[in-house]
Design a protein around this motif. Structure first.
Motif, PDB file in Angstrom:
ATOM      1  N   SER A  17      33.260  50.043  40.226  1.00 32.72           N
ATOM      2  CA  SER A  17      34.020  51.280  40.075  1.00 32.72           C
ATOM      3  C   SER A  17      33.570  52.327  41.079  1.00 32.72           C
ATOM      4  O   SER A  17      32.418  52.319  41.533  1.00 32.72           O
ATOM      5  N   ARG A  19      34.564  56.762  41.873  1.00 35.18           N
ATOM      6  CA  ARG A  19      35.377  57.924  41.548  1.00 35.18           C
ATOM      7  C   ARG A  19      35.503  58.796  42.789  1.00 35.18           C
ATOM      8  O   ARG A  19      34.492  59.268  43.338  1.00 35.18           O
ATOM      9  N   TYR A  60      51.648  56.164  38.911  1.00 32.86           N
ATOM     10  CA  TYR A  60      50.740  55.239  39.579  1.00 32.86           C
ATOM     11  C   TYR A  60      51.532  54.223  40.385  1.00 32.86           C
ATOM     12  O   TYR A  60      52.650  53.853  40.025  1.00 32.86           O
ATOM     13  N   VAL A  64      47.930  49.438  41.162  1.00 30.07           N
ATOM     14  CA  VAL A  64      46.720  50.030  40.574  1.00 30.07           C
ATOM     15  C   VAL A  64      46.887  50.386  39.102  1.00 30.07           C
ATOM     16  O   VAL A  64      45.922  50.838  38.469  1.00 30.07           O
ATOM     17  N   ARG A  67      44.193  50.150  36.172  1.00 30.61           N
ATOM     18  CA  ARG A  67      42.841  50.110  36.737  1.00 30.61           C
ATOM     19  C   ARG A  67      42.395  51.481  37.238  1.00 30.61           C
ATOM     20  O   ARG A  67      41.208  51.802  37.171  1.00 30.61           O
ATOM     21  N   PHE A  68      43.320  52.263  37.750  1.00 27.24           N
ATOM     22  CA  PHE A  68      42.998  53.581  38.297  1.00 27.24           C
ATOM     23  C   PHE A  68      43.505  54.663  37.353  1.00 27.24           C
ATOM     24  O   PHE A  68      44.544  54.513  36.705  1.00 27.24           O
ATOM     25  N   MET A  83      38.497  54.765  39.824  1.00 26.90           N
ATOM     26  CA  MET A  83      38.951  53.429  40.208  1.00 26.90           C
ATOM     27  C   MET A  83      38.040  52.393  39.572  1.00 26.90           C
ATOM     28  O   MET A  83      36.846  52.337  39.889  1.00 26.90           O
ATOM     29  N   LEU A  86      37.719  47.163  40.692  1.00 26.61           N
ATOM     30  CA  LEU A  86      38.137  47.159  42.090  1.00 26.61           C
ATOM     31  C   LEU A  86      38.217  45.749  42.658  1.00 26.61           C
ATOM     32  O   LEU A  86      37.436  44.863  42.273  1.00 26.61           O
ATOM     33  N   ASP A  90      41.824  46.436  47.482  1.00 31.30           N
ATOM     34  CA  ASP A  90      41.824  47.906  47.360  1.00 31.30           C
ATOM     35  C   ASP A  90      41.134  48.567  48.549  1.00 31.30           C
ATOM     36  O   ASP A  90      41.138  49.799  48.662  1.00 31.30           O
ATOM     37  N   TYR A  94      41.318  56.217  51.741  1.00 25.63           N
ATOM     38  CA  TYR A  94      42.038  56.911  50.679  1.00 25.63           C
ATOM     39  C   TYR A  94      42.186  58.386  51.052  1.00 25.63           C
ATOM     40  O   TYR A  94      41.207  59.035  51.448  1.00 25.63           O
TER      41      TYR A  94
END
Length: 124
Positions: A17, A19, A60, A64, A67-68, A83, A86, A90, A94
């Motif tokens: 994960s 963030r 979304y 994703v 998951r996000f 996130m 992952l 991915d 971003y």
């Protein structure tokens, strides 16, 4: 001058994960929508998630969903992208982007201001 600063990217193993955070400054908008997009090498920039000012509208991208999670802190002018689970696919740069108003478009061209991007790399 509107400034968007992303942070939180990095290298993570598949299943892990991260963030991401995006802080907005220098604007006079009474409300704005923020979107997260990503762009992998050789691919077009794609919509990941977006949220309206009051959080009424949250969207979304299909890849994703589940998951996000996008969230917001209006007092801090910050939006987050949590996130989880992952995958190597991915991996991308971003970007966060904002536009005035409350509509949450999925199109790159609908957003007025962009951050510089943060790299997310997911290894096998």
């Amino acid at each position: 001058q509107v400034q968007l600063v992303e942070s939180g990217g990095g290298l993570v193993q598949a299943g892990g994960s991260l963030r991401l955070s995006c802080v907005a400054s220098g604007h006079t908008f009474s409300s704005y929508t923020m979107g997260w997009f990503r762009q992998a090498p050789g691919k077009e920039r794609e919509f990941v998630a977006g949220v309206s000012w009051f959080g009424i509208t949250v969207l979304y991208g299909d890849s994703v969903k589940g998951r996000f999670t996008i969230s917001r802190d209006n007092a801090k002018n910050t939006r987050y992208l949590q996130m989880n689970s992952l995958k190597p696919e991915d991996t991308a740069v971003y970007y966060c982007a904002v536009r005035r108003g409350t509509v949450v478009p999925r199109s790159v061209g609908e957003y007025d201001y962009w951050g510089q991007g943060t790299q997310v790399t997911v290894s096998q």
